[in-house]
Design an enzyme around this catalytic site. Structure first.
Site, short mmCIF file in Angstrom:
data_model
loop_
_atom_site.label_atom_id
_atom_site.label_comp_id
_atom_site.label_asym_id
_atom_site.label_seq_id
_atom_site.Cartn_x
_atom_site.Cartn_y
_atom_site.Cartn_z
N ASP A 29 -61.67 15.10 1.63
CA ASP A 29 -61.49 15.02 3.08
C ASP A 29 -62.20 13.78 3.59
OD1 ASP A 29 -61.18 15.51 5.78
OD2 ASP A 29 -62.78 17.01 5.87
N ASP A 33 -62.32 17.33 8.92
CA ASP A 33 -61.59 18.50 9.43
C ASP A 33 -61.45 19.60 8.36
OD1 ASP A 33 -59.71 17.46 7.73
OD2 ASP A 33 -58.08 17.36 9.20
N ASP A 212 -39.83 19.70 -8.07
CA ASP A 212 -40.14 21.11 -7.92
C ASP A 212 -38.94 21.99 -8.27
OD1 ASP A 212 -42.27 22.90 -6.82
OD2 ASP A 212 -40.66 23.50 -5.47
N GLU A 264 -40.13 20.43 -12.97
CA GLU A 264 -40.76 21.73 -13.19
C GLU A 264 -39.64 22.67 -13.57
OE1 GLU A 264 -43.46 25.01 -10.85
OE2 GLU A 264 -41.64 24.19 -9.99
O1 ISL Z 1 -43.84 31.45 -8.00
C1 ISL Z 1 -43.71 31.69 -9.15
C2 ISL Z 1 -43.80 33.06 -9.59
O2 ISL Z 1 -45.15 33.43 -9.53
C3 ISL Z 1 -43.56 30.61 -10.15
O3 ISL Z 1 -43.25 30.98 -11.38
C4 ISL Z 1 -42.58 29.62 -9.59
O4 ISL Z 1 -41.29 29.80 -10.06
C5 ISL Z 1 -42.95 28.25 -9.95
O5 ISL Z 1 -44.30 28.17 -10.16
C6 ISL Z 1 -42.49 27.33 -8.85
O6 ISL Z 1 -43.52 26.55 -8.36
C7 ISL Z 1 -43.23 25.49 -7.51
O7 ISL Z 1 -42.43 25.85 -6.42
C8 ISL Z 1 -43.00 26.75 -5.50
C9 ISL Z 1 -44.41 26.36 -5.08
O8 ISL Z 1 -45.03 27.43 -4.42
C10 ISL Z 1 -45.27 25.95 -6.25
O9 ISL Z 1 -46.52 25.51 -5.81
C11 ISL Z 1 -44.51 24.90 -6.99
O10 ISL Z 1 -45.24 24.35 -8.05
C12 ISL Z 1 -42.10 26.75 -4.31
O11 ISL Z 1 -41.89 25.45 -3.87
CA CA Z 2 -59.03 15.54 6.57
#
Ligand code: ISL
Ligand code: CA
Length: 556
Positions: A29, A33, A212, A264
């Site tokens: 940070d 904040d 993602d 991912e």
């Molecule tokens: O959320 C899950 C089940 O617990 C995971 O297996 C999920 O499918 C995976 O981790 C997806 O993650 C990504 O997309 C999500 C986000 O919350 C995560 O931080 C991100 O890495 C949604 O955007």
């Molecule tokens: Ca900040």
């Protein structure tokens, strides 16, 4: 121009790089904040350069209402207010480049925030021009007059994956939170929009994307129910047009830049991985399979894992990939507990040794290693006790959905959550022994600092020549100087051994042996390791054996 190849692999910068993931909210940070921000990251670039990592991966920095800490994007071309301005982003990128590093950003394009202008329009009426940007379906009327969702998909964050929207009486799909509606990739306009915003960031000079949940982008538009013997994640990750869309993205965007991509890929098996990363297919460069990080889970509960299981995954990966594919090596990120707590031994006696051992493994297996912020300090899980201490929407929703309804006991839920929570990774980076670990000058960080920060922090490890940080630094330098550790063949020499991970990396007549003792007990070392020249080790080793959590790299 002919591409240089080594040991049958095409040489690429992204195969030789080590990536360091930054979760901006929790890194540094700069304005008190309590929320990490981009100027904070910029102020720590010398620290990262000194560590020796090559590429930074920035978790989402875009405008977002933060239902899921930025994985719910409201505007892809704007910086999250809490993180700073576009100028701050440009300064950060210039600082990264100026130090000879690269930076990739998160592309969250399976879904947006429900506050994104497209969705605000889309939900207004069935004939809105943005209606088809998302996945709307009528409900299924029951004989008793009740309306059921279009199919039985569940949200990763509890409850059904469909929410009924009052304005038009139809349901929209959200594989994650209600505030994260899924985009309709079958609509060519959606794909054009995504390609455009990718170009926007690539033109600024970013070096690629971590994508993602990218395998979820293509859905079977008929939305059949998941059958009892089927896995929803597997279905969602293997939609009918996935490869077509990725090839189109590559053709229209990625191939025009010197960039890298890492998807991912929850739901993609190791055996299916080449379908996404084989270089002859022109889709992605590498993905994150979930096999290793789900080894310690049974559903969402904690599970005891064994070393032979972990080793078998790395061998499977090596066998499945072959020389035209490449992949990642990682055991931690912002969705998982801390590296040393989940895969090592975070007791005071073995924390540093086991953290070093894990980094040794990550940096000497075949694949591009991804380190998560704080791994280099040996940061541990947070001692969470009550549900109020958590922030994560996944944890809070599951509490409401399963515990408050009496489906699961609070005790059982909290016991498991304390081992697997995503919040362990999200507590602030521990910079020094001052208040709030030097993360913020304000009085309250957005998520509590781990109380062990007085003993575990960057200032301490930078000063200590025997620290996890210095060890990681030495390893990074070794890897940079050693192509055998990047492109060399991998072989597990003792797959059945319950506590020793012993493998070789060979390139031509160069042969490295890596011996890792995943236990507190001494194990005997086979002769070639015992007699080899020690290149790096986390202990004053003894001939012929490895003591508890000892790691040794030798040149045979
Ligand atoms: O959320 C899950 C089940 O617990 C995971 O297996 C999920 O499918 C995976 O981790 C997806 O993650 C990504 O997309 C999500 C986000 O919350 C995560 O931080 C991100 O890495 C949604 O955007
Ligand atoms: Ca900040």
């Amino acid at each position: 121009m002919a591409q240089e190849s080594i040991n049958g692999y095409t040489r690429h910068w992204w195969k030789e790089a080590v990536v360091y993931q930054i979760y901006p909210r929790s890194f540094q940070d700069s304005n008190g904040d309590g929320i990490g921000d981009l100027p904070g990251i910029t102020s720590r670039l010398d620290y990262l350069k000194n560590l020796g990592v090559d590429v930074l991966w920035l978790s989402p920095h875009y405008d977002s209402p933060n239902a899921d800490n930025g994985y719910d994007i409201r505007d892809y071309r704007k910086v999250m207010r809490e993180f700073g301005t576009m100028q701050d982003f440009d300064d950060l990128l210039a600082g990264v480049k100026g130090r000879g590093m690269r930076m990739i950003v998160d592309l969250v394009a399976n879904h947006t925030s429900d506050e994104h202008a497209w969705f605000v329009e889309s939900r207004k009426s069935k004939d809105n021009p943005y209606r088809d940007y998302y996945l709307w379906r009528p409900g299924k009327p029951q004989p008793d007059g009740q309306l059921l969702p279009p199919n039985n998909f569940g949200s990763a964050f509890s409850g059904p994956a469909w929410t009924l929207d009052a304005s038009t009486g139809e349901y929209y799909l959200h594989l994650f939170a209600e505030k994260q509606p899924d985009l309709n990739w079958d609509n060519p306009k959606v794909r054009d929009e995504v390609y455009d915003l990718m170009r926007f960031w690539l033109d600024k000079g970013v070096d690629g994307f971590r994508m993602d949940v990218i395998p979820f982008i293509s859905k079977d538009a008929a939305f059949p129910d998941v059958l009892p013997h089927e896995s929803q994640v597997h279905i969602n990750a293997n939609g009918p047009h996935l490869h077509e869309y990725l090839r189109e993205m590559n053709d229209r965007v990625l191939s025009h830049y010197d960039c890298t991509t890492v998807g991912e890929a929850h739901g993609i098996t190791i055996e299916d991985t080449p379908q996404l990363v084989d270089e002859r297919r022109h889709e992605l460069n590498m993905i994150f399979n979930f096999d290793t990080v789900r080894l310690n889970r049974d559903g969402r509960n904690w599970r005891r894992w064994s070393l032979p299981e972990l080793k078998a995954i790395y061998t499977r990966q090596d066998v499945a990939l072959g020389k035209h594919s490449w992949n990642t090596i990682f055991l931690a990120n912002h969705d998982n507990p801390r590296l040393v707590s989940a895969f090592g031994d975070d007791s005071p006696e073995y924390r540093e040794k086991s953290a070093k051992l894990l980094v040794t493994m990550l940096l000497t297996l075949k694949g591009t290693p991804y380190l998560y912020q704080g791994d280099e300090l040996g940061m541990t899980n947070y001692p969470f006790r009550s549900i109020e201490e958590y922030d994560d929407i996944e944890a809070k929703n599951a509490w409401a959905h399963d515990v408050l309804t009496g489906y699961e006991s609070a005790e059982h839920y909290l016991e498991n959550l304390a081992k697997v929570s995503r919040d362990h990774a999200r507590t602030p980076m521990q910079w020094d022994a001052s208040a709030n670990a030097g993360f913020t000058s304000g009085s309250k960080p957005w998520l509590a600092v781990n109380p062990n920060y007085t003993g575990i922090n960057a200032a301490q490890v930078v000063a200590d020549p025997y620290s996890v940080y210095q060890f990681t630094r030495n390893l990074l330098a070794l890897r940079k100087a050693t192509l055998a550790l990047v492109y060399g063949d991998f072989e597990d020499m003792a797959p059945e051994h319950p506590s020793l991970f012993l493998y070789e990396r060979t390139l031509g007549d160069e042969r490295y042996l890596i011996a890792l003792n995943f236990s507190r007990d001494t194990v005997a070392l086979p002769e070639p390791v015992a007699n080899g020249r020690v290149v790096l080790s986390n202990t004053e080793g003894k001939f012929g054996e490895l003591r508890g959590w000892e790691a040794r790299i030798v040149l045979a």
